[in-house]
Scaffold this motif. Structure first.
Motif, PDB file in Angstrom:
ATOM      1  N   TRP A   1     -51.469   2.293 -16.873  1.00  0.00           N
ATOM      2  CA  TRP A   1     -51.928   0.965 -15.949  1.00  0.00           C
ATOM      3  C   TRP A   1     -52.501   0.055 -16.523  1.00  0.00           C
ATOM      4  N   PRO A   2     -53.979   0.321 -16.787  1.00  0.00           N
ATOM      5  CA  PRO A   2     -54.742  -0.679 -17.562  1.00  0.00           C
ATOM      6  C   PRO A   2     -54.146  -1.384 -19.067  1.00  0.00           C
ATOM      7  N   GLU A   3     -53.051  -0.534 -19.670  1.00  0.00           N
ATOM      8  CA  GLU A   3     -52.609  -1.324 -20.798  1.00  0.00           C
ATOM      9  C   GLU A   3     -51.589  -2.210 -20.386  1.00  0.00           C
ATOM     10  N   LEU A   4     -50.877  -2.267 -19.205  1.00  0.00           N
ATOM     11  CA  LEU A   4     -50.104  -3.412 -18.687  1.00  0.00           C
ATOM     12  C   LEU A   4     -50.691  -4.832 -19.057  1.00  0.00           C
ATOM     13  N   PRO A   5     -50.108  -6.004 -19.434  1.00  0.00           N
ATOM     14  CA  PRO A   5     -50.755  -7.276 -19.508  1.00  0.00           C
ATOM     15  C   PRO A   5     -51.318  -7.447 -17.993  1.00  0.00           C
ATOM     16  N   SER A   6     -52.289  -8.303 -17.773  1.00  0.00           N
ATOM     17  CA  SER A   6     -52.730  -8.362 -16.364  1.00  0.00           C
ATOM     18  C   SER A   6     -51.667  -9.178 -15.385  1.00  0.00           C
ATOM     19  N   ALA A   7     -50.962 -10.109 -16.077  1.00  0.00           N
ATOM     20  CA  ALA A   7     -50.196 -10.792 -15.289  1.00  0.00           C
ATOM     21  C   ALA A   7     -49.038 -10.066 -14.652  1.00  0.00           C
ATOM     22  N   VAL A   8     -48.603  -9.012 -15.543  1.00  0.00           N
ATOM     23  CA  VAL A   8     -47.508  -8.058 -15.046  1.00  0.00           C
ATOM     24  C   VAL A   8     -48.257  -7.146 -14.007  1.00  0.00           C
ATOM     25  N   GLN A   9     -49.403  -6.859 -14.068  1.00  0.00           N
ATOM     26  CA  GLN A   9     -49.955  -6.016 -13.003  1.00  0.00           C
ATOM     27  C   GLN A   9     -49.822  -6.896 -11.563  1.00  0.00           C
ATOM     28  N   ASP A  10     -50.216  -8.141 -11.833  1.00  0.00           N
ATOM     29  CA  ASP A  10     -50.363  -9.077 -10.720  1.00  0.00           C
ATOM     30  C   ASP A  10     -48.906  -9.078  -9.949  1.00  0.00           C
ATOM     31  N   TRP A  11     -48.058  -9.111 -10.910  1.00  0.00           N
ATOM     32  CA  TRP A  11     -46.568  -9.178 -10.420  1.00  0.00           C
ATOM     33  C   TRP A  11     -46.064  -7.993  -9.717  1.00  0.00           C
ATOM     34  N   ILE A  12     -46.545  -6.820 -10.071  1.00  0.00           N
ATOM     35  CA  ILE A  12     -46.227  -5.471  -9.522  1.00  0.00           C
ATOM     36  C   ILE A  12     -46.892  -5.301  -8.373  1.00  0.00           C
ATOM     37  N   VAL A  13     -48.163  -5.795  -8.030  1.00  0.00           N
ATOM     38  CA  VAL A  13     -48.932  -5.739  -6.941  1.00  0.00           C
ATOM     39  C   VAL A  13     -48.115  -6.612  -5.984  1.00  0.00           C
ATOM     40  N   ASP A  14     -47.665  -7.559  -6.247  1.00  0.00           N
ATOM     41  CA  ASP A  14     -47.078  -8.583  -5.317  1.00  0.00           C
ATOM     42  C   ASP A  14     -45.702  -8.060  -4.934  1.00  0.00           C
TER      43      ASP A  14
ATOM     44  N   LEU B   1     -45.270  -4.624  -4.633  1.00  0.00           N
ATOM     45  CA  LEU B   1     -45.951  -3.556  -3.967  1.00  0.00           C
ATOM     46  C   LEU B   1     -46.239  -4.108  -2.511  1.00  0.00           C
ATOM     47  N   GLY B   2     -46.798  -5.062  -2.280  1.00  0.00           N
ATOM     48  CA  GLY B   2     -47.662  -5.693  -1.192  1.00  0.00           C
ATOM     49  C   GLY B   2     -48.850  -5.071  -0.859  1.00  0.00           C
ATOM     50  N   SER B   3     -49.449  -4.232  -1.990  1.00  0.00           N
ATOM     51  CA  SER B   3     -50.947  -3.611  -1.662  1.00  0.00           C
ATOM     52  C   SER B   3     -51.235  -3.395  -3.145  1.00  0.00           C
ATOM     53  N   PRO B   4     -52.675  -3.498  -3.136  1.00  0.00           N
ATOM     54  CA  PRO B   4     -53.194  -3.295  -4.523  1.00  0.00           C
ATOM     55  C   PRO B   4     -53.251  -1.713  -5.039  1.00  0.00           C
ATOM     56  N   VAL B   5     -53.311  -1.602  -6.278  1.00  0.00           N
ATOM     57  CA  VAL B   5     -53.030  -0.161  -7.009  1.00  0.00           C
ATOM     58  C   VAL B   5     -54.409   0.484  -7.131  1.00  0.00           C
ATOM     59  N   ILE B   6     -54.619   1.415  -6.294  1.00  0.00           N
ATOM     60  CA  ILE B   6     -55.969   2.291  -6.539  1.00  0.00           C
ATOM     61  C   ILE B   6     -55.951   3.210  -7.661  1.00  0.00           C
ATOM     62  N   SER B   7     -54.790   3.810  -7.808  1.00  0.00           N
ATOM     63  CA  SER B   7     -54.569   4.709  -9.096  1.00  0.00           C
ATOM     64  C   SER B   7     -53.275   4.705  -9.522  1.00  0.00           C
ATOM     65  N   ALA B   8     -53.147   5.176 -10.667  1.00  0.00           N
ATOM     66  CA  ALA B   8     -51.942   5.377 -11.344  1.00  0.00           C
ATOM     67  C   ALA B   8     -52.005   6.312 -12.653  1.00  0.00           C
ATOM     68  N   ILE B   9     -51.209   7.591 -12.335  1.00  0.00           N
ATOM     69  CA  ILE B   9     -51.233   8.720 -13.090  1.00  0.00           C
ATOM     70  C   ILE B   9     -50.100   8.622 -13.795  1.00  0.00           C
ATOM     71  N   SER B  10     -50.035   8.305 -15.351  1.00  0.00           N
ATOM     72  CA  SER B  10     -48.988   8.292 -16.048  1.00  0.00           C
ATOM     73  C   SER B  10     -48.231   9.790 -16.179  1.00  0.00           C
ATOM     74  N   GLU B  11     -46.681   9.557 -16.152  1.00  0.00           N
ATOM     75  CA  GLU B  11     -45.842  10.590 -16.309  1.00  0.00           C
ATOM     76  C   GLU B  11     -45.666  10.984 -17.659  1.00  0.00           C
ATOM     77  N   ARG B  12     -46.098  12.075 -18.179  1.00  0.00           N
ATOM     78  CA  ARG B  12     -45.935  12.386 -19.700  1.00  0.00           C
ATOM     79  C   ARG B  12     -44.791  13.014 -20.090  1.00  0.00           C
ATOM     80  N   SER B  13     -43.652  13.391 -19.144  1.00  0.00           N
ATOM     81  CA  SER B  13     -42.670  14.215 -19.825  1.00  0.00           C
ATOM     82  C   SER B  13     -41.731  13.346 -20.028  1.00  0.00           C
ATOM     83  N   GLY B  14     -40.581  13.533 -20.581  1.00  0.00           N
ATOM     84  CA  GLY B  14     -39.501  12.648 -20.872  1.00  0.00           C
ATOM     85  C   GLY B  14     -39.607  12.086 -22.446  1.00  0.00           C
TER      86      GLY B  14
END
Length: 328
Positions: free
Chosen positions: A27-40, A42-55
Motif C-alpha cells: 500500500w505505501p508503494e502506491l502513488p499518493s494520488a492513487v491511494q486518494d482515489w482508492i479511498v474515495d 471505498l468511502g473510508s480511509p485505509v487503516i491497514s493493508a496486508i498484501s496477498e503473496r500467493s499467485g
C-alpha cells in the motif's frame, strides 16, 4: 470421499515458496494520488493493508481494513501494464455474470481512472476470512477444495448468459509448430498418440459448463468456516464439467496423493471420460513444457519455476495413465 494416502506415490518436491510467489507492491508503494482515489471509491480511509503473496501476477492485491470497520479485498492494476489492466477489467465484467451459487467472493465495485497520464483499474471484493490450501495438501483441504469445485460446476452448467464465452479450444488444443517440436523433443516414442490426443481436444473437452480454466491452489481460499472459495475469474471458458477438477489436482498429485482415485469418486467424472481427461493432460503437458522455457516475465520471479514443476507432474501423470515408461 477421498481415497489414497499421501504416501501412495512419491511426491514431487515443491520448488517455489508456498503462498509467497508474488512480487506485489505494498500500500505505501502506491502513488499518493492513487491511494486518494482508492479511498474515495471505498468511502473510508485505509487503516491497514496486508498484501496477498500467493499467485503469479504483479498487481496490487491486499486485504484492507477501513476506518469504518469494513474489511475488503482490493486488486489494483496500473504502472503501464496494459495486459493487466485489460485482464482486471474483463475479470470484473465476467464476475458479474456468475450466479450467486458460485463459491466466489462478491465483487462490490470496480472503477477505472487516469492519474498523471497513467491508467489505473480497481476491483473491490468482499474479504474472505481464510487462507490458501496447505502445501503439501492435507486430506481436509482436499475435501473442501473438491467439494467447492463440484459446487461451482453445478452452478455453472449451463454457462450463464451475459458474456460471449469462448470454448476451451480457443486457448488449448491446436497442434501448433511449437507443440509439434515439443512432442518430438519430450514425447518422441509416443508422438503419434500425443498428436491424436491433442487434436481431439475440441471434441472431447469443449462443453456447456463455464470453467475457471486457471484453477490452481493459489486461486482457492480455504475459509475459516470450512467453506472453499474460487478467486481470480479472469479466463473462464466453456468446457466439460471436470476441467477445473483436473487442473486443481495437478498440485494434489504432485504432493503425493492419488489424483485418479479422487477423479473416480467425483460425480463430475463419468466412465467415458478417461480419454478426454488424457487429452486435457496431453495438451497441458505441452503447454507447461513450452511456457517453462520462455523468458522470465517482469514482476513474476517464480512463474517459470512453477511451470517447470507442473511440467514434470503433468507429464508423469499422463505417462502413468497411458502406461508409458515413466520419464520418457
Amino acid at each position: 470421499m477421498i481415497r489414497g494416502m499421501p504416501g501412495s506415490r512419491t511426491p514431487t518436491p515443491l520448488t517455489v515458496p508456498h503462498a509467497a510467489t508474488a512480487q506485489r507492491p505494498a500500500w505505501p508503494e502506491l502513488p499518493s494520488a492513487v491511494q486518494d482515489w482508492i479511498v474515495d471509491q471505498l468511502g473510508s480511509p485505509v487503516i491497514s493493508a496486508i498484501s496477498e503473496r500467493s499467485g503469479y501476477t504483479p498487481g496490487f492485491a491486499a486485504r484492507l481494513v477501513l476506518a469504518d470497520g469494513r474489511r475488503l479485498f482490493a486488486k489494483v492494476a496500473g504502472w503501464g501494464r496494459e495486459w493487466l489492466l485489460d485482464s482486471y477489467a474483463k475479470e470484473a465484467t465476467k464476475r458479474r455474470t456468475l450466479p450467486d451459487a458460485v463459491p466466489a467472493p462478491e465483487l462490490i465495485t470496480d472503477a477505472r481512472t487516469v492519474i498523471d497520464s497513467v491508467d489505473w483499474q480497481l476491483l473491490i471484493f468482499t474479504e474472505i476470512d481464510g487462507r490458501p490450501p496447505h502445501r503439501p495438501w492435507t486430506v481436509d483441504d482436499i475435501r473442501i477444495a473438491v467439494r467447492t469445485v463440484e459446487a461451482a460446476a453445478r452452478a455453472l452448467t449451463p454457462a450463464p448468459a451475459g458474456y460471449p464465452w469462448q470454448p476451451l479450444s480457443a486457448e488449448l488444443g491446436e497442434l501448433s509448430p511449437d507443440k509439434e517440436e515439443m512432442i518430438t523433443e519430450r514425447f518422441g516414442d509416443h508422438a503419434a498418440e500425443m498428436r491424436e490426443l491433442v487434436a481431439a481436444l475440441p471434441e472431447r473437452c469443449n462443453g456447456t459448463t463455464l470453467v475457471h480454466a486457471d484453477l490452481r491452489d493459489d486461486n482457492m481460499i480455504i475459509g475459516a468456516d470450512g467453506r472453499g472459495w474460487i478467486v481470480d475469474w479472469n479466463f473462464p471458458l466453456l468446457g466439460r464439467q471436470w476441467i477445473d477438477l483436473v487442473t486443481l489436482l495437478i498440485s494434489v498429485r504432485g504432493d503425493g496423493w492419488d489424483a485418479d482415485a479422487i477423479l473416480a469418486a467425483s460425480p463430475l467424472v463419468g466412465p467415458g471420460d478417461r480419454e478426454a481427461i488424457d487429452t486435457l493432460l496431453a495438451d497441458l503437458a505441452l503447454y507447461y513444457a513450452i511456457a517453462s522455457g520462455s523468458p522470465e516475465p517482469d514482476g513474476s520471479p517464480y512463474l517459470r519455476e512453477h511451470q517447470r514443476w507442473s511440467r514434470e507432474v503433468v507429464a508423469d501423470w499422463l505417462a502413468e495413465r497411458r502406461n508409458w515408461p515413466r520419464g520418457h
